[in-house]
Design an enzyme around this catalytic site. Structure first.
Site, mmCIF file in Angstrom:
data_model
loop_
_atom_site.group_PDB
_atom_site.id
_atom_site.type_symbol
_atom_site.label_atom_id
_atom_site.label_comp_id
_atom_site.label_asym_id
_atom_site.label_seq_id
_atom_site.Cartn_x
_atom_site.Cartn_y
_atom_site.Cartn_z
ATOM 1 N N ARG A 14 0.854 -1.193 0.000
ATOM 2 C CA ARG A 14 0.000 0.000 0.000
ATOM 3 C C ARG A 14 0.889 1.242 0.000
ATOM 4 O O ARG A 14 1.889 1.311 0.715
ATOM 5 C CB ARG A 14 -0.915 0.036 1.235
ATOM 6 N N ASP B 214 4.460 -0.330 -6.889
ATOM 7 C CA ASP B 214 3.222 -0.637 -7.619
ATOM 8 C C ASP B 214 2.064 0.134 -6.993
ATOM 9 O O ASP B 214 0.940 0.082 -7.495
ATOM 10 C CB ASP B 214 2.934 -2.146 -7.562
ATOM 11 N N GLU C 161 -2.368 7.688 -4.597
ATOM 12 C CA GLU C 161 -2.881 7.083 -5.844
ATOM 13 C C GLU C 161 -4.398 7.233 -6.006
ATOM 14 O O GLU C 161 -4.915 7.148 -7.121
ATOM 15 C CB GLU C 161 -2.493 5.602 -5.928
ATOM 16 N N HIS D 40 -0.544 0.095 -9.742
ATOM 17 C CA HIS D 40 -1.322 -0.855 -8.931
ATOM 18 C C HIS D 40 -1.836 -2.012 -9.798
ATOM 19 O O HIS D 40 -3.035 -2.294 -9.832
ATOM 20 C CB HIS D 40 -2.482 -0.132 -8.227
HETATM 21 P P1 NAD Z 1 -1.630 -11.322 4.684
HETATM 22 O O1 NAD Z 1 -2.679 -10.845 5.631
HETATM 23 O O2 NAD Z 1 -1.647 -12.732 4.240
HETATM 24 O O3 NAD Z 1 -0.177 -11.010 5.304
HETATM 25 C C1 NAD Z 1 0.169 -9.824 5.931
HETATM 26 C C2 NAD Z 1 1.256 -10.159 6.954
HETATM 27 O O4 NAD Z 1 1.716 -8.924 7.522
HETATM 28 C C3 NAD Z 1 0.776 -11.025 8.117
HETATM 29 O O5 NAD Z 1 1.633 -12.145 8.273
HETATM 30 C C4 NAD Z 1 0.820 -10.099 9.327
HETATM 31 O O6 NAD Z 1 1.143 -10.776 10.528
HETATM 32 C C5 NAD Z 1 1.921 -9.148 8.915
HETATM 33 N N1 NAD Z 1 1.891 -7.849 9.594
HETATM 34 C C6 NAD Z 1 0.815 -7.082 9.892
HETATM 35 N N2 NAD Z 1 1.216 -5.936 10.481
HETATM 36 C C7 NAD Z 1 2.563 -5.988 10.533
HETATM 37 C C8 NAD Z 1 3.562 -5.095 11.022
HETATM 38 N N3 NAD Z 1 3.237 -3.931 11.595
HETATM 39 N N4 NAD Z 1 4.856 -5.459 10.905
HETATM 40 C C9 NAD Z 1 5.188 -6.652 10.356
HETATM 41 N N5 NAD Z 1 4.290 -7.550 9.898
HETATM 42 C C10 NAD Z 1 3.001 -7.201 9.980
HETATM 43 O O7 NAD Z 1 -1.719 -10.331 3.443
HETATM 44 P P2 NAD Z 1 -1.122 -10.586 1.978
HETATM 45 O O8 NAD Z 1 -2.106 -11.352 1.175
HETATM 46 O O9 NAD Z 1 0.261 -11.113 2.076
HETATM 47 O O10 NAD Z 1 -1.123 -9.079 1.421
HETATM 48 C C11 NAD Z 1 -0.298 -8.080 1.979
HETATM 49 C C12 NAD Z 1 -0.740 -6.723 1.462
HETATM 50 O O11 NAD Z 1 -0.484 -6.632 0.059
HETATM 51 C C13 NAD Z 1 -2.256 -6.489 1.563
HETATM 52 O O12 NAD Z 1 -2.623 -5.987 2.827
HETATM 53 C C14 NAD Z 1 -2.528 -5.482 0.470
HETATM 54 O O13 NAD Z 1 -2.477 -4.180 1.021
HETATM 55 C C15 NAD Z 1 -1.370 -5.674 -0.498
HETATM 56 N N6 NAD Z 1 -1.814 -6.162 -1.831
HETATM 57 C C16 NAD Z 1 -1.465 -5.456 -2.936
HETATM 58 C C17 NAD Z 1 -1.858 -5.907 -4.185
HETATM 59 C C18 NAD Z 1 -1.466 -5.168 -5.449
HETATM 60 O O14 NAD Z 1 -2.061 -5.419 -6.515
HETATM 61 N N7 NAD Z 1 -0.474 -4.303 -5.429
HETATM 62 C C19 NAD Z 1 -2.640 -7.066 -4.308
HETATM 63 C C20 NAD Z 1 -2.960 -7.771 -3.159
HETATM 64 C C21 NAD Z 1 -2.540 -7.319 -1.910
#
Ligand code: NAD
Length: 320
Positions: free
Chosen positions: A230, A254, A259, A291
């Site tokens: 994000r 990305d 954005e 994105h």
């Molecule tokens: P997920 O929930 O499977 O994993 C997130 C991880 O971050 C978890 O293991 C959690 O414990 C950890 N976490 C939370 N807060 C934290 C902190 N302060 N410090 C360290 N670790 C922390 O999520 P995911 O599926 O891996 O996705 C991650 C992020 O990617 C999503 O939240 C979304 O914002 C982003 N995303 C972007 C796109 C894109 O097209 N660019 C697509 C999908 C997801």
């Protein structure tokens, strides 16, 4: 059930129609949900949104007044939805927690490799018949240290790719995790030892601006930072300063802090350009995609299937 899909793009509409199999009355608009488009929800049971739709408290209040009982987002992240407001108005919220982590993981690694080999510049040069190698020296990933912040679905899919390239992979996650190929360390150690840092954490009040001057200070000079999570995880003004001094050597994004209202639309002819975005783009060592990390055929198919399954589930609750 009757559902309106906001911010729908041509590349997902057919898949959604096919997945739906005429089970639900679904309506599409390419427009984002905001105060001007909220009137489209009249007569609907559910709204289906994407990351840059406005779901702040006042919008949720109006949705509730229109009788909306369900909000589904075609994304992993739910940071754009005011959870408290949804709860207050008894609106159920669903996301898609795991549609294709590899799509985003592969995009993150692609940004890193394209940056290291100056891929965009070299291609632009070739198009101009300039075959000079003078400014195209890259670096090997083999032997480098990659720090992954957030080892959930996506971070855990990034780790084996960098491991396969011969990198040492460090990880930091607030939840205690065990992930193959990853050595878990504290955040300061990750900052100190990583040549490449890739962000895979959700946006929250705790993670907003996790990358700012004070954290950048702890990193190696010339560090590569990749953000496919994000935009607000990085304080853009601080990143620009660090690019100027060379503290950040490469920046692959990305997602972008501002954005919303910019990405997902063609703004080529706009008279006013986002100043910080333009400043970022002046740096040849910055590579930005709009994105699109999720944008693979496989991910779009999975999103369509899972979003319709969510509507099926909610519909079954109504029938009970
Ligand atoms: P997920 O929930 O499977 O994993 C997130 C991880 O971050 C978890 O293991 C959690 O414990 C950890 N976490 C939370 N807060 C934290 C902190 N302060 N410090 C360290 N670790 C922390 O999520 P995911 O599926 O891996 O996705 C991650 C992020 O990617 C999503 O939240 C979304 O914002 C982003 N995303 C972007 C796109 C894109 O097209 N660019 C697509 C999908 C997801």
């Amino acid at each position: 059930m009757k559902a309106i899909f906001y911010s729908t793009k041509i590349n997902e509409k057919d898949l959604l129609i096919e997945s739906n199999q005429q089970k639900h009355e679904i309506t599409f608009t390419s427009k984002a949900l905001d105060k001007d488009t909220i009137c489209y929800v009249k007569g609907m049971d559910a709204v289906v949104v994407f990351t840059n739709d406005d779901l702040a408290a006042p919008i949720i209040k109006t949705l509730a007044e229109h009788g909306i009982k369900y909000i589904a987002t075609r994304s992993v992240g739910i940071d754009h939805i005011d959870q408290e407001a949804a709860k207050k108005y008894d609106i159920k919220v669903a996301n898609i927690p795991d549609y294709s982590p590899q799509a985003i993981a592969e995009h993150a690694v692609m940004l890193a490799m394209a940056l290291s080999r100056h891929l965009i510049q070299s291609n632009q040069q070739c198009r101009a018949f300039n075959f000079s190698l003078d400014h195209l020296t890259g670096f090997n990933f083999y032997g480098k240290t990659v720090g992954i912040i957030g080892l959930g679905h996506i971070g855990a899919a990034v780790a084996p790719i960098f491991h396969g390239l011969g990198c040492k992979v460090l990880g930091y996650d607030t939840a205690s995790k065990k992930t193959k190929h990853v050595k878990f360390v504290d955040l300061d150690t990750l900052y100190l030892e990583s040549d490449v840092i890739s962000l895979h954490i959700p946006l929250s009040p705790e993670t907003r601006h996790i990358i700012d001057t004070s954290s950048i200070k702890k990193m190696k000079t010339g560090v590569m930072i990749i953000n496919t999570a994000r935009g607000e995880l990085i304080k853009t003004t601080d990143a620009l300063e660090a690019l100027k001094t060379g503290k950040i050597g490469y920046l692959g994004l990305d997602v972008y802090e501002y954005e919303k209202g910019l990405f997902f639309e063609d703004h080529e002819v706009d008279q006013f350009r986002d100043f910080l975005f333009s400043e970022l783009m002046k740096n040849p060592n910055v590579l930005i995609t709009p994105h699109q990390a999720f944008l693979t055929k496989e991910a779009l198919q999975e999103i369509s299937t899972q979003i319709i399954a969510t509507l099926d589930h909610w519909n079954s609750l109504i029938q009970e």
